[in-house]
Write an enzyme that holds these catalytic residues in place. Structure first.
Site, PDB file in Angstrom:
ATOM      1  N   LEU A  38      -8.278   7.499   1.438  1.00  0.00           N
ATOM      2  CA  LEU A  38      -7.607   9.041   1.377  1.00  0.00           C
ATOM      3  C   LEU A  38      -6.296   8.882   0.263  1.00  0.00           C
ATOM      4  O   LEU A  38      -6.027   9.833  -0.389  1.00  0.00           O
ATOM      5  CB  LEU A  38      -6.735   9.830   2.878  1.00  0.00           C
ATOM      6  N   ASN A  66      -7.134   0.966   1.219  1.00  0.00           N
ATOM      7  CA  ASN A  66      -7.356   0.641  -0.662  1.00  0.00           C
ATOM      8  C   ASN A  66      -6.203   2.021  -0.527  1.00  0.00           C
ATOM      9  O   ASN A  66      -6.851   2.979  -1.552  1.00  0.00           O
ATOM     10  CB  ASN A  66      -7.880   0.769  -1.104  1.00  0.00           C
ATOM     11  N   ASP A  83     -18.770   6.965   3.622  1.00  0.00           N
ATOM     12  CA  ASP A  83     -18.220   6.043   2.275  1.00  0.00           C
ATOM     13  C   ASP A  83     -17.282   6.877   1.465  1.00  0.00           C
ATOM     14  O   ASP A  83     -17.438   6.685   0.623  1.00  0.00           O
ATOM     15  CB  ASP A  83     -18.580   5.235   1.740  1.00  0.00           C
ATOM     16  N   GLY A 132     -16.924   5.557  -7.471  1.00  0.00           N
ATOM     17  CA  GLY A 132     -16.551   6.236  -5.356  1.00  0.00           C
ATOM     18  C   GLY A 132     -17.095   7.747  -5.359  1.00  0.00           C
ATOM     19  O   GLY A 132     -17.345   8.170  -6.461  1.00  0.00           O
TER      20      GLY A 132
END
Length: 417
Positions: free
Chosen positions: A65, A96, A306, A325
């Site tokens: 997030l 992360n 993911d 990502g």
């Protein structure tokens, strides 16, 4: 919260009402009555939707997030609202952020940020300090503060002895270690799957071996230490075979696969679109087919979006330098229905609760209402209007999806999209 759900088909193999169309009366967040033509008190809100289906609440085992530190990518408050409107009643939050979630105070910070949300947040603590792979983080303190597992997001543990010690250490409190598996030396400067597409495009490739070699090593370590290990987001046919063999030997291993690896392949890279730059990289059709088969036969335990929001400054770049990502919460359910049967999708979106030890009550009278509401029928093209996240880096823009998510009922709250 008092509500009655009208004419909903229950999809829950653990419920005696599985595949039945019923009314569900919920009083103060608890399922009070399940039946047909239930008469509800006047103060009860009524939910009645087209072709309404209800299942146990979905759990996503890998969500990033941004907050703290990268609030421009996503905040916890908005991220949990996105998750709820996408059908998820619980998420495991990856560490992360900046700073990395590697101590007790950081665990408590993100948990407090999630209070009063319909979607529950379960933090994953970093396995090593700062996710730098050098020193083990304060795992026991984070466990006591509410961490459900420990891993360094998308970072492989080069130090085999450190992972061995961590696997031994977490057994003392029945903890779960995560091991993202990609050999960085073999990966080198690779940015996409090594194969025909990477050669044609002139992009540096990441061979399947980078993942498979690391998975083999990690399975050897787990067999030596005992305990439990979860390998997130596997992507190759050989990885499936390695994990299947380990399970046959009785090793306590679980694994997940991302939605985009089940739906997309490296053929999407033809236009150098960085939305498709993910880690592990999108693989070939052969790998995708093997992953789907492994989902169906149970080798792969769970499916994750993911979800990883990246700001536009780090995505709209040359392919080699763009960050890996894609966001995935909003598109997860609809994309999965294009490649898997409904009951398999529901099973794999709820199975992770067992591995991560998260409550997942069946749809039965007297149980807490922890429900995802949806319609599995109908198709559309996923567009920017469907993106609720602050970041817009979706690999599924322009992709056909199936079904509609109506929202969730959880933690005595209703969130409808």
């Amino acid at each position: 919260m008092n509500v009655i759900i009208r004419a909903a088909k229950i999809i829950d193999a653990q419920s005696t009402y599985h595949n039945q169309i019923v009314d569900i009366l919920i009083a103060d967040g608890v399922i009070d009555k399940i039946g047909t033509n239930i008469v509800a008190p006047d103060n009860f809100e009524e939910i009645k939707k087209e072709n309404l289906h209800v299942s146990k609440g979905w759990f996503d085992s890998s969500v990033s997030l941004g907050e703290p530190g990268f609030e421009d990518r996503e905040t916890i408050a908005n991220g949990l609202t996105v998750a709820a409107k996408s059908g998820f009643t619980a998420i495991a939050l990856q560490p992360n952020s900046y700073p990395v979630i590697d101590n007790q105070s950081q665990i408590l910070f993100v948990k407090n940020k999630a209070l009063n949300s319909a979607t529950a947040l379960y933090p994953i603590g970093a396995l090593t300090k700062g996710s730098e792979g050098k020193d083990m983080a304060e795992l026991f303190d984070m466990k006591n503060a509410g961490a459900v597992a420990f891993g360094d997001y998308n970072k492989s543990q080069a130090n085999a002895n450190l992972l061995k010690i961590a696997l031994q250490y977490v057994q003392d409190f029945d903890g779960l270690a995560l091991a993202y598996s990609q050999d960085e030396m073999i990966k080198g400067n690779g940015v996409v799957n090594e194969g025909v597409v990477s050669t044609r495009l002139g992009l540096k490739g990441i061979p399947n071996l980078a993942e498979e070699l690391q998975i083999a090593r990690n399975l050897f370590l787990l067999e030596y230490t005992g305990g439990k290990l979860h390998i997130p987001t596997i992507s190759t046919a050989k990885s499936v075979a390695l994990i299947k063999d380990a399970k046959a030997k009785g090793i306590a291993i679980t694994c997940s696969v991302s939605v985009h690896h089940l739906v997309l392949t490296d053929s999407k890279l033809e236009n150098f679109d960085t939305r498709f730059k993910v880690t592990p990289p999108l693989r070939t059709e052969e790998d995708r087919a093997a992953l789907l088969e492994a989902v169906i036969d149970g080798t792969i335990d769970m499916i994750t979006s993911d979800h990883n929001p990246i700001d536009i400054e780090h995505k709209k770049m040359e392919f080699d330098t763009a960050k890996d990502g894609t966001i995935g919460l909003e598109s997860a359910f609809g994309a999965l229905l294009t490649v898997l049967p409904l009951e398999i999708v529901i099973e794999k979106l709820t199975a992770g609760t067992t591995t991560f030890k998260i409550a997942s009550p069946a749809i039965l009278e007297g149980n807490l209402a922890n429900l995802s509401l949806f319609n599995p029928e109908g198709t559309k093209t996923f567009s920017k209007a469907d993106i609720l996240s602050k970041s817009k880096n979706s690999a599924f823009l322009g992709t056909n999806v199936q079904g509609t998510v109506y929202g969730v009922i959880n933690q005595n709250k209703i969130i409808l999209s």
